[in-house]
Design an enzyme around this catalytic site. Structure first.
Site, PDB file in Angstrom:
ATOM      1  N   LYS A  55     103.353  94.451   1.387  1.00  0.00           N
ATOM      2  CA  LYS A  55     104.563  93.782   0.900  1.00  0.00           C
ATOM      3  C   LYS A  55     105.479  94.769   0.178  1.00  0.00           C
ATOM      4  O   LYS A  55     106.674  94.811   0.431  1.00  0.00           O
ATOM      5  CB  LYS A  55     104.187  92.655  -0.084  1.00  0.00           C
ATOM      6  CG  LYS A  55     103.372  91.546   0.542  1.00  0.00           C
ATOM      7  CD  LYS A  55     103.091  90.439  -0.462  1.00  0.00           C
ATOM      8  CE  LYS A  55     102.190  90.864  -1.602  1.00  0.00           C
ATOM      9  NZ  LYS A  55     100.830  91.284  -1.202  1.00  0.00           N
ATOM     10  N   THR A  56     104.883  95.540  -0.711  1.00  0.00           N
ATOM     11  CA  THR A  56     105.695  96.504  -1.455  1.00  0.00           C
ATOM     12  C   THR A  56     106.251  97.553  -0.482  1.00  0.00           C
ATOM     13  O   THR A  56     107.382  98.003  -0.611  1.00  0.00           O
ATOM     14  CB  THR A  56     104.853  97.167  -2.565  1.00  0.00           C
ATOM     15  OG1 THR A  56     104.341  96.119  -3.392  1.00  0.00           O
ATOM     16  CG2 THR A  56     105.694  98.087  -3.419  1.00  0.00           C
ATOM     17  N   ASP A 100     109.768  92.085  -5.945  1.00  0.00           N
ATOM     18  CA  ASP A 100     108.331  92.243  -5.690  1.00  0.00           C
ATOM     19  C   ASP A 100     107.550  91.322  -6.643  1.00  0.00           C
ATOM     20  O   ASP A 100     108.077  90.907  -7.674  1.00  0.00           O
ATOM     21  CB  ASP A 100     107.932  93.707  -5.928  1.00  0.00           C
ATOM     22  CG  ASP A 100     106.622  94.072  -5.224  1.00  0.00           C
ATOM     23  OD1 ASP A 100     106.013  93.185  -4.590  1.00  0.00           O
ATOM     24  OD2 ASP A 100     106.217  95.249  -5.306  1.00  0.00           O
ATOM     25  N   GLU A 101     106.318  91.014  -6.310  1.00  0.00           N
ATOM     26  CA  GLU A 101     105.449  90.190  -7.176  1.00  0.00           C
ATOM     27  C   GLU A 101     106.142  88.886  -7.555  1.00  0.00           C
ATOM     28  O   GLU A 101     106.124  88.469  -8.719  1.00  0.00           O
ATOM     29  CB  GLU A 101     105.079  90.965  -8.452  1.00  0.00           C
ATOM     30  CG  GLU A 101     104.458  92.321  -8.216  1.00  0.00           C
ATOM     31  CD  GLU A 101     102.986  92.268  -7.822  1.00  0.00           C
ATOM     32  OE1 GLU A 101     102.431  91.144  -7.743  1.00  0.00           O
ATOM     33  OE2 GLU A 101     102.412  93.333  -7.563  1.00  0.00           O
ATOM     34  N   GLN A 125      97.631  86.074  -6.341  1.00  0.00           N
ATOM     35  CA  GLN A 125      97.725  87.066  -7.414  1.00  0.00           C
ATOM     36  C   GLN A 125      98.604  86.595  -8.564  1.00  0.00           C
ATOM     37  O   GLN A 125      99.134  87.397  -9.316  1.00  0.00           O
ATOM     38  CB  GLN A 125      98.239  88.385  -6.862  1.00  0.00           C
ATOM     39  CG  GLN A 125      97.282  88.999  -5.853  1.00  0.00           C
ATOM     40  CD  GLN A 125      97.755  90.366  -5.396  1.00  0.00           C
ATOM     41  OE1 GLN A 125      97.767  91.310  -6.167  1.00  0.00           O
ATOM     42  NE2 GLN A 125      98.160  90.461  -4.146  1.00  0.00           N
ATOM     43  N   ARG A 143      92.322  96.056  -5.844  1.00  0.00           N
ATOM     44  CA  ARG A 143      92.931  97.367  -6.110  1.00  0.00           C
ATOM     45  C   ARG A 143      92.158  98.479  -5.422  1.00  0.00           C
ATOM     46  O   ARG A 143      92.635  99.589  -5.287  1.00  0.00           O
ATOM     47  CB  ARG A 143      92.967  97.687  -7.627  1.00  0.00           C
ATOM     48  CG  ARG A 143      93.756  96.750  -8.515  1.00  0.00           C
ATOM     49  CD  ARG A 143      95.131  96.490  -8.015  1.00  0.00           C
ATOM     50  NE  ARG A 143      95.149  95.263  -7.245  1.00  0.00           N
ATOM     51  CZ  ARG A 143      96.106  94.969  -6.357  1.00  0.00           C
ATOM     52  NH1 ARG A 143      97.064  95.816  -6.105  1.00  0.00           N
ATOM     53  NH2 ARG A 143      96.083  93.830  -5.682  1.00  0.00           N
TER      54      ARG A 143
HETATM   55  P1  ATP Z   1      99.630  94.070  -3.439  1.00  0.00           P
HETATM   56  O1  ATP Z   1      99.560  92.625  -3.099  1.00  0.00           O
HETATM   57  O2  ATP Z   1      98.368  94.563  -4.015  1.00  0.00           O
HETATM   58  O3  ATP Z   1     100.843  94.409  -4.229  1.00  0.00           O
HETATM   59  P2  ATP Z   1     101.004  94.974  -1.084  1.00  0.00           P
HETATM   60  O4  ATP Z   1     101.013  93.849  -0.130  1.00  0.00           O
HETATM   61  O5  ATP Z   1     102.225  95.218  -1.838  1.00  0.00           O
HETATM   62  O6  ATP Z   1      99.746  94.847  -2.028  1.00  0.00           O
HETATM   63  P3  ATP Z   1     101.255  97.725  -0.324  1.00  0.00           P
HETATM   64  O7  ATP Z   1     100.928  98.331  -1.638  1.00  0.00           O
HETATM   65  O8  ATP Z   1     102.643  97.711   0.130  1.00  0.00           O
HETATM   66  O9  ATP Z   1     100.616  96.268  -0.244  1.00  0.00           O
HETATM   67  O10 ATP Z   1     100.400  98.423   0.807  1.00  0.00           O
HETATM   68  C1  ATP Z   1      99.011  98.662   0.676  1.00  0.00           C
HETATM   69  C2  ATP Z   1      98.648  99.998   1.282  1.00  0.00           C
HETATM   70  O11 ATP Z   1      98.770  99.911   2.702  1.00  0.00           O
HETATM   71  C3  ATP Z   1      99.580 101.123   0.871  1.00  0.00           C
HETATM   72  O12 ATP Z   1      98.821 102.295   0.724  1.00  0.00           O
HETATM   73  C4  ATP Z   1     100.542 101.235   2.028  1.00  0.00           C
HETATM   74  O13 ATP Z   1     101.085 102.532   2.134  1.00  0.00           O
HETATM   75  C5  ATP Z   1      99.651 100.900   3.217  1.00  0.00           C
HETATM   76  N1  ATP Z   1     100.369 100.314   4.350  1.00  0.00           N
HETATM   77  C6  ATP Z   1     101.212  99.270   4.324  1.00  0.00           C
HETATM   78  N2  ATP Z   1     101.668  98.977   5.559  1.00  0.00           N
HETATM   79  C7  ATP Z   1     101.080  99.854   6.408  1.00  0.00           C
HETATM   80  C8  ATP Z   1     101.137 100.074   7.832  1.00  0.00           C
HETATM   81  N3  ATP Z   1     101.879  99.331   8.626  1.00  0.00           N
HETATM   82  N4  ATP Z   1     100.389 101.078   8.330  1.00  0.00           N
HETATM   83  C9  ATP Z   1      99.613 101.837   7.532  1.00  0.00           C
HETATM   84  N5  ATP Z   1      99.537 101.699   6.191  1.00  0.00           N
HETATM   85  C10 ATP Z   1     100.242 100.715   5.636  1.00  0.00           C
HETATM   86 MG    MG Z   2     102.622  95.206  -3.891  1.00  0.00          MG
END
Ligand code: ATP
Ligand code: MG
Length: 688
Positions: free
Chosen positions: A34-35, A224-225, A255, A621
Site C-alpha cells: 500500500k505504501t 497512508d494508514e 491494523q 513487521r
Molecule cells: P503495511 O500494511 O505494513 O503498512 P504496506 O501494505 O504498506 O504494509 P509496503 O510497505 O508498501 O506494504 O510493502 C511491503 C514490502 O513489499 C516493501 O518492502 C515493498 O518494497 C515490497 N513490495 C511492494 N510491492 C511489491 C511488488 N509489486 N514487488 C515486489 N516487492 C514489492
Molecule cells: Mg504501509
C-alpha cells in the site's frame, strides 16, 4: 531522465497508481504494498501527469514513516522534480497550514505549540483555581477534552448537550473547563496538539475563500494508514480535496490500533458515503514476509470479530518456526535478546539495522537498552520520551519557546526562576491571579501598568528585570536561532546552575552534554527541514526561531524523537511506533498477560480486540524471522510476581512456535493438539 512507473508493480498496484478519475480507496493487508502504491503514485503524478510537486500532498502517521516515504521518493525522483513536495504527518500538514493562515485564526506570529505536559500544566492551574478543584482530575480532563476536540466538538456544543441531556456535574464542569482552556490557550498565543488539525478544519469550514485557495493548492492528496484517522483528520482530508476528490487513501482495518486515541476505523466506510463515486482496489499478495510469519498473523487476526477476514500469503517461502524464549526475569529477557542479536549478526552477517525489538510500553526499553549497550550493539530508540522529558531539555526548550512567544505561560513558569532569580511562588501566585482576572498571559500581566499595586517593589523589580532581559534578546535583529540560544545559555550560566543542582560535577557535566546534544539536534532539524519544506527558490536558508520552535515541539511529541546516532543500528520501538515499518528479524518482548494485552484493556472487549490488532501489527513487521520473548517472573511496584504467557501465543498454531527456556523441552514433530498440550505443560511447569 525518465522514470518508469510500472517497474515491479503487480496489476492491481499499477491500476491503483494510474487511477485518477475518482477518489480511490485501497483496502489491503499488511505488507501488500500500500505504501509502495503511494510512493509510486507520487512519482506518477509528477512525472507522467505533470503536476507540480508542491501541489502533491501525502500524509502518514509518524515522522519516521514520513521520513521513510521521503527517502523512497528521493530514490525515484531527481531533486529538482521533487522540490516542494509535501510529505508529512497530519500534524505537520496542520502546522504548515496554520503558519500560512494564523492571522485568520486569531493568532499572532510566533505562536507556540503546547505539548501534552504544557497542556496538563494549564489544566492543573485552571482546575486548581476553580470551584471544581475536588471534582475534576486534571489528567482525566485533558483526556476528555482532547476526545471532544478530536470529535470536532466546541465548548458551546458541549454546553448545550450538557444542558439538554442532563449530564452529571463532572461532565458539565468539564464542558465549562473546555471553554476556559481554549480561552487561556488564546491568551498564551498557543495551540495544543489537537488544535493543529482542529483549527484548520474550523477555518476551512467557515471561510470559503480559504477553502478555495487550499483546494486549488492541493491538486492531489494521498493518505497512508487511513484506518487510524480520527474525525478531525477525516474532515481535514474531505475539506482539502473538495468535491472533486483527488484522493487516494490506503489502509488496513486489521491494523487499526488508535481507537483509544479517537481514531475511527469506520472512516474507511464513510468515504463511500461522502464520495459516491469512490473506487476500491484490493491488493492480495504480500511481498514482505515468509509464510510462517503470515500464517501466525492470519491465525491471530482471524479471531478479531470486528474486522473482515483477509488471508495474507506471499511467495517468499515458508521460513523458520518462531522461537518463544522464556526467560527467568526481565533482565534475563533483555540479555537473551541482546545475545541472540549478536549471534545472528556474527553467524549470518546480518546487519544491525535488520533487527528490531518491539515492545508494548516504553518502560520496557530501559533494560533492553542496557543489555545492548553492554554488548556494544548500536541501537536507535524511538518512542522513548526520556530524552525530551529531562529537566535540562525541558528548560532549554522553554527558553527557546519563550523567546519566540513571551505569552507562552507554560514556558514562562518553567524558566522564570531557573536559574534562581528570587522570583518565588508567592510572586508567581499573585501574578497568576492578576493575569487570570484580565485574561492575559503572565508575561503581559507582568508588563502591565496596574501590576505595581500587586507587588512590593523588590518583587516587581526582579520580575521586570527578567522581562527586560527577555525583551532585549528578542529585540535583536534576525539572527541564527542556534546562536541566540547559545547566547541565552551563556547569559544565565546554565552549567553553573547544573553544578549547583547536582551532587557531583560529573552528573552536572552529563546534563550539560544533553543540552549540547539537543543543540546539535536542533541544528540538524533546522537544516533538513528547510530542504524538505521549501518551495521553489526559497531553499538554503536556515529556519527562523518561530519555525524552529514549532517544529521542535512537533517532532518531540509526535515520535518522541528517534535519536539516530548510528543508522546501522538495532531499532527499539513500541508496537505503535512500528506501524508501517519492516525489519528482517523481529523480537517481540514481554509476550505476557498484562503487558500484551495491556492490563487496562483486558476487561474491555473493544480494547482487547485492539490489543490483538496491535500484536498483529508487530508480527507483520517481520520479513524473515520472528522471536517472542517473555519472563517467568517480573517485578511490579517492587514486588516479584509470577507472569502468564500472553493469550495471543495460544492463538498461533503450536507447530509454528518453538518454545525455548530453562528446562523446557522442545517437541520434535507436533500436531496442533500436541502443541496445545505442550503449551499446557509449559504453563504447568511455570506454575500456572
Ligand atoms: P503495511 O500494511 O505494513 O503498512 P504496506 O501494505 O504498506 O504494509 P509496503 O510497505 O508498501 O506494504 O510493502 C511491503 C514490502 O513489499 C516493501 O518492502 C515493498 O518494497 C515490497 N513490495 C511492494 N510491492 C511489491 C511488488 N509489486 N514487488 C515486489 N516487492 C514489492
Ligand atoms: Mg504501509
Amino acid at each position: 531522465m525518465s522514470h518508469e512507473i510500472n517497474l515491479g508493480l503487480n496489476a492491481q498496484q499499477s491500476a491503483a497508481v494510474r487511477h485518477l478519475e475518482s477518489p480511490l480507496l485501497v483496502l489491503a493487508g499488511a505488507g501488500s504494498g500500500k505504501t509502495r502504491v503511494i510512493t509510486e503514485k507520487i512519482v506518477y503524478l509528477i512525472e507522467k501527469q505533470g503536476i507540480p510537486a508542491r501541489q502533491v500532498f501525502a500524509v502518514t502517521f509518524t515522522n519516521k514513516a514520513a521520513k521513510e516515504m521521503v527517502a523512497r521518493t528521493a530514490e525515484r525522483l531527481p531533486p529538482e522534480r521533487r522540490r516542494g513536495l509535501n510529505i508529512s504527518t497530519f500534524h505537520t500538514l496542520g502546522l504548515n497550514f496554520i503558519r500560512r493562515e494564523y492571522a485568520a485564526l486569531g493568532l499572532r506570529a510566533g505562536f507556540t505549540v503546547f505539548d501534552s505536559d504544557d497542556s496538563l500544566a494549564l489544566f492543573k492551574s485552571l482546575i486548581g483555581h476553580s470551584e471544581y478543584k475536588d471534582v475534576i482530575e486534571p489528567k482525566a480532563a485533558q483526556w476528555q477534552i482532547s476526545q471532544w476536540k478530536n470529535d470536532l466538538r466546541t465548548p458551546q456544543s458541549c454546553y448545550e448537550q450538557a444542558k439538554n441531556e442532563g449530564w452529571d456535574e463532572e461532565t458539565r464542569a468539564l464542558a465549562g473547563l473546555f471553554d476556559q482552556y481554549q480561552r487561556q490557550l488564546t491568551a498564551c498565543n498557543a495551540l495544543d496538539f489537537d488544535d493543529l488539525i482542529g483549527r484548520p478544519v474550523e477555518l476551512l469550514q467557515s471561510d470559503a475563500a480559504v477553502r478555495e485557495r487550499w483546494q486549488a493548492r492541493v491538486r492531489y492528496l494521498l493518505v497512508d494508514e487511513y484506518q487510524d484517522t480520527n474525525t478531525t483528520q477525516y474532515e481535514l482530508v474531505r475539506l482539502l480535496v473538495g468535491k472533486i476528490g483527488a484522493l487516494t487513501a490506503v489502509g488496513d482495518d486489521h491494523q487499526s490500533i488508535y481507537a483509544w486515541r479517537g481514531a475511527k476505523p469506520e472512516n474507511l466506510n464513510r468515504l463511500a458515503d461522502d464520495f459516491p463515486n469512490l473506487h476500491r482496489i484490493k491488493l492480495e499478495q504480500n511481498y514482505r514476509s515468509v509464510n510462517s510469519v503470515l500464517k501466525a498473523a492470519n491465525h491471530l487476526i482471524a479471531l478479531d470479530t470486528t474486522t473482515a477476514s483477509k488471508q495474507l500469503w506471499s511467495d517468499i517461502g515458508m521460513g523458520e518456526p518462531h522461537r518463544v524464549i522464556v526467560a527467568a526475569t526481565a533482565e534475563d529477557e533483555a540479555e537473551r535478546i541482546a545475545t541472540e542479536i549478536l549471534h545472528r549478526h556474527f553467524r549470518a552477517q546480518t546487519e544491525y539495522r535488520d533487527f528490531a525489538v518491539l515492545f508494548r510500553g516504553n518502560h520496557q526499553a530501559r533494560l533492553i537498552e542496557q543489555a545492548l549497550r553492554k554488548l556494544n550493539i548500536p541501537y536507535s530508540l524511538t518512542g522513548g520520551q526520556s530524552f525530551f522529558e529531562r529537566a535540562e531539555i525541558k528548560d532549554a526548550m522553554s527558553y527557546l519557546k519563550l523567546l519566540v512567544n513571551p505569552d507562552d505561560d507554560a514556558a514562562f513558569l518553567r524558566v522564570v526562576n531557573t536559574p534562581r532569580r528570587e522570583i518565588g511562588p508567592t510572586t508567581i501566585e499573585k501574578l497568576g491571579g492578576f493575569a487570570r482576572e484580565r485574561r492575559s498571559s503572565l508575561f503581559a500581566a507582568a508588563r502591565s501598568i496596574g501590576i505595581q499595586s500587586v507587588f512590593d517593589n523588590r518583587a516587581a523589580d526582579r520580575l521586570n528585570r527578567f522581562c527586560d532581559w527577555l525583551d532585549g534578546i528578542r529585540a535583536q535583529p534576525d539572527r541564527d536561532a542556534i546562536d541566540v540560544i547559545q547566547q541565552v545559555f551563556d547569559a544565565i550560566d546554565y552549567p553553573a546552575y547544573l553544578r549547583e543542582q547536582e551532587s557531583t560535577p560529573k552528573a552536572a557535566d552529563r546534563r550539560w552534554q544533553n543540552v549540547e546534544e539537543w543543540l546539535d539536534w536542533l541544528a540538524k532539524i533546522s537544516d533538513t527541514q528547510v530542504e524538505a519544506e521549501s518551495e521553489g527558490g526559497e531553499s538554503a536558508t536556515k529556519m527562523d526561531l518561530p519555525a524552529l520552535a514549532q517544529r521542535m515541539t512537533l517532532l518531540g511529541i509526535l515520535d518522541q524523537q528517534t535519536r539516530e546516532k548510528d543508522s546501522n543500528a538495532v531499532a527499539l520501538l513500541t508496537l505503535h511506533a512500528a506501524k508501517g515499518l519492516e525489519f528482517g528479524h523481529v523480537f517481540m518482548a514481554g509476550m505476557e498477560e498484562d503487558i500484551l494485552p495491556h492490563r487496562d484493556c483486558i476487561e474491555d472487549e473493544a480494547r482487547l480486540a485492539e490489543e490483538r490488532r496491535l500484536c498483529f501489527v508487530g508480527i507483520t513487521r517481520a520479513r524473515l524471522s520472528l522471536t517472542f520473548t517473555l519472563t517467568k517472573r517480573r517485578r511490579r511496584y517492587g514486588e516479584w510476581k509470577d507472569t502468564e504467557p500472553s493469550r495471543f501465543l495460544d492463538d498461533i498454531p503450536a507447530d509454528l512456535l518453538q518454545w525455548q527456556g530453562e528446562g523446557i523441552e522442545q517437541p520434535k514433530e507436533v500436531s496442533q493438539a500436541q502443541g496445545r498440550e505442550h503449551l499446557a505443560g509449559i504453563r504447568a511447569m511455570l506454575g500456572k
